[in-house]
Design an enzyme around this catalytic site. Sequence first.
Site, short mmCIF file in Angstrom:
data_model
loop_
_atom_site.label_atom_id
_atom_site.label_comp_id
_atom_site.label_asym_id
_atom_site.label_seq_id
_atom_site.Cartn_x
_atom_site.Cartn_y
_atom_site.Cartn_z
N SER A 175 -9.72 1.49 3.04
CA SER A 175 -8.87 2.27 2.16
C SER A 175 -7.80 1.43 1.44
O SER A 175 -7.23 1.89 0.44
CB SER A 175 -8.18 3.37 2.95
OG SER A 175 -7.29 2.82 3.91
N SER A 205 -9.76 -0.75 7.38
CA SER A 205 -9.19 -0.65 6.03
C SER A 205 -8.42 -1.85 5.50
O SER A 205 -8.05 -1.86 4.34
CB SER A 205 -8.28 0.56 5.95
OG SER A 205 -9.06 1.69 5.69
N LYS A 254 0.86 -1.18 0.00
CA LYS A 254 0.00 0.00 0.00
C LYS A 254 0.90 1.24 0.00
O LYS A 254 1.95 1.24 0.66
CB LYS A 254 -0.87 -0.04 1.26
CG LYS A 254 -1.91 1.07 1.38
CD LYS A 254 -2.76 0.86 2.65
CE LYS A 254 -3.85 1.92 2.79
NZ LYS A 254 -4.69 1.69 4.00
N1 GLN Z 1 -13.11 3.81 6.38
C1 GLN Z 1 -12.55 4.31 7.59
C2 GLN Z 1 -12.18 5.76 7.42
O1 GLN Z 1 -12.49 6.29 6.42
C3 GLN Z 1 -11.37 3.49 8.00
C4 GLN Z 1 -10.16 3.82 7.24
C5 GLN Z 1 -8.96 3.03 7.68
O2 GLN Z 1 -9.07 2.03 8.37
N2 GLN Z 1 -7.81 3.53 7.31
O3 GLN Z 1 -11.60 6.36 8.26
#
Ligand code: GLN
Length: 493
Positions: free
Chosen positions: A156, A180, A81
């Site tokens: 994400s 995420s 990532k």
């Molecule tokens: N979807 C969640 C957010 O937008 C979690 C994102 C994540 O775990 N990085 O914050």
Amino acid sequence: MTTEWHNKTAREIRDAVRDGAATATEVAESYLDRIERVDPKVQAYVDVWRDYALSRAEAVDHKRRKDGALGALAGVPVGLKDVFCTRQGYTTCCSKILDGYRSPFDATVVERLDTADCVFLGKLNMDEFAMGSSTENSAVQPTKNPWDLERVPGGSSGGSAAAVAADACAFSLGSDTGGSIRQPAALSGCVGMKPTYGRVSRYGLVAFASSLDQIGPLTKNTEDLALVMNVICGRDPKDSTSADIPVPDYTAALAGDVSGLTVGLPEEFFADALDDEIRAKVNDAVKTLEEAGAKTVEVSLPHATEYGIATYYIICTAEASANLARFDGVRYGYRAPETHDMRDMYVRTKSQGFGAEVQRRIMLGTYVLSSGYYDAYYLKAQKVRALIRRDFDAAFSQCDVILGPTSPTAAFRIGEKTQDPLQMYLSDIYTISANLAGIPGVSVPCGLTESGLPVGLQLLGKPFGEETLIRAAHAYERNRDFDMGRPPLTQGI
Ligand code: GLN
């Protein structure tokens, strides 16, 4: 015809490279070729390191020719990532503000994979600064779900999940602040684990919300998950939040079964918001585990689902507003051109460099930390966080693992939720409380919907209970009576 190594698991590749049934170079070539064929459709990669991958592979082959002692992931092609600092290529978090930024050092997890003789294929797409649930917030491109190219892969870490699903890497690393890793793993049909807070060093992970962020693997199966966990876990003197707790051999947990294991089913995880098809698949998984000898018990997490999202969006935005203050046009990446003084330079750089969701969070975070509102929002959220932790303590006094869905729905359509941030935030309703409590969680595929979209089963564990999670997840994977298959759209490409 040469073997198509991209169809193989990390363990199979490692064994073949060690035994001499394959060279790391031919494996790398197979994956680079695969990326060339599938990635124009899937758009999981933001940077492919062809030359570097081949030179790494050659170094592994050279090592084998010389003394034969190879690392635990020898020749295994991995995707990262774009939130991990790497000396190779760029580190941008898929944000315009880090455009052109090169890190002078490698993240600890990258160093550990390097020591294990992995071959790095490149950087994977993500929501900008890991804020999002669909990978649509990337400043570079949206990533498509390999099971249906009109749908999102989750986020994400959507690039990390889609690349594994499309066989464009053998495994990948992601980061999980509120879901995420687990949510994209669920939507894209792979295995994804968020370890306990402190289990994996975060040195070199670009911070989003420091009290919640964790790094973890996305893999094709639970065996590979155990292999990668063995490599990335453990104390790191460069990260004071990494725990000084011995790392067990996670592959030993693969031999265990679930007889005698008590699985907690939180009533709140099966309430009305849950899609019927998802509920049915998760209930089938419960049956599979029961037939394999597990006991089930109803538990309750009264604060986790009711207040989890609200609490998370106060804490994560507060922390993000502090963490992202460093991107000011002076030290890293992008600087707005033609500004007339320092203040103007800051304002223009941040306005042009950060996308809409990141700006929304910085503003929200600054607001909840401001003197007049600190007690009402931030302090209150910390108190609710303690209650959520207590919910888990109470539940774990009755059971060994907690089971539920990973996500309330299967993969949604690209564009479906972009206009409605609150709808998007709800994607993480079942994952977020694990980050607030600091506990580990894993998502394992548990079937396909009628329309052929993957469904994820989530297992949550006690702090540092990753072994039990891997044992339960692997037992489920072994005992389920169907084969997940591979994404139809990427076959034959
Ligand atoms: N979807 C969640 C957010 O937008 C979690 C994102 C994540 O775990 N990085 O914050």
